[in-house]
Design a protein around this motif. Structure first.
Motif, PDB file in Angstrom:
ATOM      1  N   GLY A 189       0.814  -1.212   0.000  1.00 45.70           N
ATOM      2  CA  GLY A 189       0.000   0.000   0.000  1.00 45.70           C
ATOM      3  C   GLY A 189       0.845   1.259   0.000  1.00 45.70           C
ATOM      4  N   THR A 190       0.367   2.324  -0.666  1.00 51.32           N
ATOM      5  CA  THR A 190       1.054   3.610  -0.711  1.00 51.32           C
ATOM      6  C   THR A 190       0.393   4.564   0.272  1.00 51.32           C
ATOM      7  N   LEU A 191       1.117   4.953   1.328  1.00 48.41           N
ATOM      8  CA  LEU A 191       0.533   5.819   2.354  1.00 48.41           C
ATOM      9  C   LEU A 191       0.960   7.260   2.160  1.00 48.41           C
ATOM     10  N   CYS A 192      -0.003   8.157   2.325  1.00 52.56           N
ATOM     11  CA  CYS A 192       0.318   9.585   2.294  1.00 52.56           C
ATOM     12  C   CYS A 192       0.202  10.201   3.678  1.00 52.56           C
ATOM     13  N   ALA A 193      -0.497   9.525   4.617  1.00 52.88           N
ATOM     14  CA  ALA A 193      -0.630  10.064   5.969  1.00 52.88           C
ATOM     15  C   ALA A 193      -1.075   8.979   6.930  1.00 52.88           C
ATOM     16  N   SER A 194      -0.524   9.026   8.154  1.00 58.29           N
ATOM     17  CA  SER A 194      -0.943   8.177   9.260  1.00 58.29           C
ATOM     18  C   SER A 194      -1.334   9.110  10.395  1.00 58.29           C
ATOM     19  N   VAL A 195      -2.612   9.123  10.749  1.00 58.32           N
ATOM     20  CA  VAL A 195      -3.152  10.132  11.666  1.00 58.32           C
ATOM     21  C   VAL A 195      -3.654   9.471  12.944  1.00 58.32           C
ATOM     22  N   ASP A 196      -3.014   9.809  14.072  1.00 58.08           N
ATOM     23  CA  ASP A 196      -3.441   9.295  15.369  1.00 58.08           C
ATOM     24  C   ASP A 196      -4.462  10.276  15.945  1.00 58.08           C
ATOM     25  N   TRP A 197      -5.723   9.855  16.001  1.00 56.36           N
ATOM     26  CA  TRP A 197      -6.797  10.781  16.405  1.00 56.36           C
ATOM     27  C   TRP A 197      -7.862  10.038  17.194  1.00 56.36           C
ATOM     28  N   LYS A 198      -8.274  10.644  18.313  1.00 55.64           N
ATOM     29  CA  LYS A 198      -9.354  10.110  19.123  1.00 55.64           C
ATOM     30  C   LYS A 198     -10.651  10.796  18.716  1.00 55.64           C
ATOM     31  N   PRO A 199     -11.617  10.058  18.176  1.00 55.04           N
ATOM     32  CA  PRO A 199     -12.887  10.677  17.762  1.00 55.04           C
ATOM     33  C   PRO A 199     -13.538  11.439  18.916  1.00 55.04           C
ATOM     34  N   GLY A 200     -13.992  12.630  18.600  1.00 59.02           N
ATOM     35  CA  GLY A 200     -14.610  13.491  19.601  1.00 59.02           C
ATOM     36  C   GLY A 200     -13.711  14.610  20.054  1.00 59.02           C
ATOM     37  N   THR A 201     -12.401  14.479  19.778  1.00 65.13           N
ATOM     38  CA  THR A 201     -11.467  15.561  20.102  1.00 65.13           C
ATOM     39  C   THR A 201     -11.310  16.464  18.882  1.00 65.13           C
ATOM     40  N   SER A 202     -10.491  17.501  19.007  1.00 65.38           N
ATOM     41  CA  SER A 202     -10.303  18.450  17.915  1.00 65.38           C
ATOM     42  C   SER A 202      -9.808  17.746  16.658  1.00 65.38           C
ATOM     43  N   LEU A 203     -10.327  18.194  15.531  1.00 63.06           N
ATOM     44  CA  LEU A 203      -9.932  17.583  14.263  1.00 63.06           C
ATOM     45  C   LEU A 203      -8.481  17.914  13.938  1.00 63.06           C
ATOM     46  N   PRO A 204      -7.702  16.924  13.524  1.00 66.22           N
ATOM     47  CA  PRO A 204      -6.338  17.212  13.076  1.00 66.22           C
ATOM     48  C   PRO A 204      -6.369  17.865  11.701  1.00 66.22           C
ATOM     49  N   GLU A 205      -5.268  18.476  11.333  1.00 68.32           N
ATOM     50  CA  GLU A 205      -5.187  19.175  10.046  1.00 68.32           C
ATOM     51  C   GLU A 205      -5.530  18.258   8.883  1.00 68.32           C
ATOM     52  N   GLU A 206      -5.112  16.986   8.962  1.00 75.51           N
ATOM     53  CA  GLU A 206      -5.317  16.073   7.834  1.00 75.51           C
ATOM     54  C   GLU A 206      -6.792  15.803   7.539  1.00 75.51           C
ATOM     55  N   LEU A 207      -7.668  16.049   8.537  1.00 81.16           N
ATOM     56  CA  LEU A 207      -9.091  15.809   8.323  1.00 81.16           C
ATOM     57  C   LEU A 207      -9.864  17.074   8.013  1.00 81.16           C
ATOM     58  N   SER A 208      -9.147  18.158   7.821  1.00 77.56           N
ATOM     59  CA  SER A 208      -9.795  19.406   7.406  1.00 77.56           C
ATOM     60  C   SER A 208      -9.993  19.378   5.901  1.00 77.56           C
ATOM     61  N   GLY A 209     -10.899  20.167   5.423  1.00 81.27           N
ATOM     62  CA  GLY A 209     -11.218  20.155   4.000  1.00 81.27           C
ATOM     63  C   GLY A 209     -10.123  20.699   3.110  1.00 81.27           C
ATOM     64  N   SER A 210      -9.182  21.461   3.670  1.00 83.30           N
ATOM     65  CA  SER A 210      -8.168  22.124   2.838  1.00 83.30           C
ATOM     66  C   SER A 210      -6.873  21.329   2.702  1.00 83.30           C
ATOM     67  N   TRP A 211      -6.727  20.234   3.447  1.00 83.11           N
ATOM     68  CA  TRP A 211      -5.460  19.495   3.444  1.00 83.11           C
ATOM     69  C   TRP A 211      -5.313  18.638   2.201  1.00 83.11           C
ATOM     70  N   THR A 212      -4.126  18.592   1.625  1.00 90.50           N
ATOM     71  CA  THR A 212      -3.813  17.693   0.526  1.00 90.50           C
ATOM     72  C   THR A 212      -2.533  16.939   0.849  1.00 90.50           C
ATOM     73  N   PRO A 213      -2.371  15.754   0.310  1.00 94.43           N
ATOM     74  CA  PRO A 213      -1.179  14.958   0.612  1.00 94.43           C
ATOM     75  C   PRO A 213       0.087  15.670   0.166  1.00 94.43           C
ATOM     76  N   PRO A 214       1.187  15.458   0.867  1.00 92.06           N
ATOM     77  CA  PRO A 214       2.454  16.049   0.436  1.00 92.06           C
ATOM     78  C   PRO A 214       2.908  15.466  -0.887  1.00 92.06           C
ATOM     79  N   CYS A 215       3.604  16.265  -1.656  1.00 89.17           N
ATOM     80  CA  CYS A 215       4.102  15.841  -2.960  1.00 89.17           C
ATOM     81  C   CYS A 215       5.222  14.823  -2.778  1.00 89.17           C
ATOM     82  N   GLU A 216       5.195  13.748  -3.570  1.00 90.57           N
ATOM     83  CA  GLU A 216       6.238  12.742  -3.501  1.00 90.57           C
ATOM     84  C   GLU A 216       7.601  13.347  -3.858  1.00 90.57           C
ATOM     85  N   HIS A 217       7.583  14.441  -4.639  1.00 89.33           N
ATOM     86  CA  HIS A 217       8.833  15.041  -5.126  1.00 89.33           C
ATOM     87  C   HIS A 217       9.031  16.438  -4.552  1.00 89.33           C
ATOM     88  N   GLU A 218       8.570  16.612  -3.298  1.00 86.38           N
ATOM     89  CA  GLU A 218       8.599  17.955  -2.735  1.00 86.38           C
ATOM     90  C   GLU A 218      10.017  18.500  -2.582  1.00 86.38           C
TER      91      GLU A 218
END
Length: 458
Positions: A381-410
């Protein structure tokens, strides 16, 4: 190589081709086997063959099956002058049938916190008693034995299932586990459901556990029974097994002839060697047949994962028609292939295949998250993000509508094609939470959560 015999019940015309073939793998299935066989041969309003394949049992399983064949032949002789053998399926009295089933289930279900106490409450029916119960149904019993020279150790139910499948004649394929029970109207209702739903490739039923009562297993059964619609069943496959495979009835043409072909029974032989083989095809075929796999797992999970990968559709009836016996020594609890690591390998393998080139965002908690991510990586599998998050707490950046995966060639000084940027903007999101309460919180707390696009796993 196998030896086979066929015994018809008195009400079954010898020349009638059964519409339903029920596959019954048998290995050291006493003392529960007689009641199991009786519950299938008692099926009403359906032409059915039960194919019992004994895989080198060391108890009295094969002896019982052979004695049952003899008893059914005797019953057939006795009934020859009582009524005319007919291929017509006789309608039954619903209320009377229900009363008879409740009495049968009460007598043969056992009960207790350990196998010994269950067996002490249980008296298996004799071959003569089973033959009498089956004497007025349109059922056929066929018995086969797997040749010991073909059996590959360690082996599971796959070889016996494939042997039965090869013998089967029905257009519809069902299954039965040798320690379970089902009501006498089961296959009539399953056949009717497939007739009424031509888009379905298979149909299952809800189940009930009996015997050894454990809250954890009951929670699992409650979750599985809650999945009724075809899409819900398919999308539940990375959480757990979403339907009891043995409770189902499947179209031979679409499920086996065109898609799955046969059952697979994957083992690491020898354990620790890294060599994976399919023991369901016999010893002469197994050497290094699965070089591309990175894990091994049970027949059940493999069946459903391949089923849905072929875009096959399965429905579930809102009726409890499979009685799943529970006891401490059952293979579900003790077999090495049912270990959480084996199930995790299967989920990761097929999830990576489903994602393809799409990057994966895995959201979960702690060790569960870490293990799931490690499994996915091992299975390609190709992973772009691994997010440790407890449901009910503040949303991490990765689950916001504006986040996009980092470029493989950044770190490279070159412009990325627009097509690739679009692909990166929509990762496949997988929320890994075993508790149903946590999954409900995810669905309510993540504004962008889409039940038709995002996936749950456990």
């Amino acid at each position: 190589t196998m030896t086979t015999t066929t015994t018809t019940t008195p009400a079954a015309a010898p020349t009638t081709t059964p519409r339903v073939s029920v596959l019954l793998p048998v290995h050291n299935a006493m003392p529960w086997l007689p009641s199991c066989v009786a519950s299938v041969l008692m099926q009403t309003n359906v032409h059915l063959e039960l194919i019992a394949v004994d895989d080198n049992s060391s108890d009295n399983s094969l002896t019982f099956l052979r004695e049952l064949e003899d008893a059914m032949r005797e019953q057939q002789t006795e009934c020859a002058n009582c009524h005319t053998v007919s291929s017509e399926v006789e309608e039954t009295n619903g209320e009377q049938e229900k009363d008879q089933w409740e009495a049968f289930f009460s007598m043969h279900s056992g009960g207790g916190d350990d196998t010994a106490s269950q067996e002490s409450r249980y008296k298996p029916p004799t071959p003569a008693e089973v033959a009498k119960l089956a004497s007025r149904t349109s059922c056929v019993l066929r018995v086969a034995c797997v040749d010991a020279n073909v059996r590959r150790n360690p082996s599971g139910q796959g070889l016996a299932l494939n042997t039965a499948l090869q013998m089967s004649r029905g257009e519809l394929i069902g299954e039965m586990e040798a320690d379970d029970l089902r009501p006498p109207w089961t296959f009539h209702k399953l056949v009717s459901a497939l007739d009424a739903n031509p888009a379905w490739d298979g149909v299952t039923s809800k189940l009930q556990i009996f015997g050894w009562d454990r809250p954890g297993m009951q929670r699992y059964v409650d979750w599985q029974n809650s999945l009724v619609e075809p899409n819900d069943i398919a999308r539940g496959r990375f959480v757990e097994i979403p339907a009891q495979r043995a409770s189902g009835l499947y179209r031979r043409a679409s499920v086996f002839d065109r898609a799955l072909v046969r059952y697979r029974d994957i083992w690491e032989v020898p354990v620790g060697s890294g060599t994976l083989v399919d023991c369901a095809v016999g010893a002469e075929h197994v050497e290094n047949v699965l070089p591309k796999l990175a894990g091994w797992w049970p027949v059940d999970t493999d069946f459903w994962m391949r089923y849905f990968e072929h875009n096959l559709v399965v429905g579930k009836l809102d009726d409890v028609m499979y009685m799943w016996r529970q006891y401490p020594e059952q293979s579900t609890r003790t077999h090495s292939r049912t270990h959480v690591d084996r199930i995790g390998d299967c989920k990761a393998h097929y999830l990576a295949r489903l994602a393809g080139d799409s990057p994966l965002m895995i959201v979960g908690r702690g060790k569960t998250l870490s293990r799931f991510v490690a499994d996915l990586k091992r299975h390609g599998g190709t992973l772009c993000a691994s997010v440790d998050w407890k449901p009910g707490t503040s949303l991490p950046e990765e689950l916001s509508g504006s986040w996009t995966p980092p470029c493989e060639h950044e770190n490279e000084e070159r412009e990325e094609p627009a097509s690739k940027r679009r692909r990166r903007a929509a990762p496949m999101r997988v929320f890994v939470y075993g508790a149903e309460k946590a999954r409900r919180r995810v669905a309510s707390c993540v504004p962008s959560f889409d039940a038709g696009v995002d996936w749950f796993a456990a």
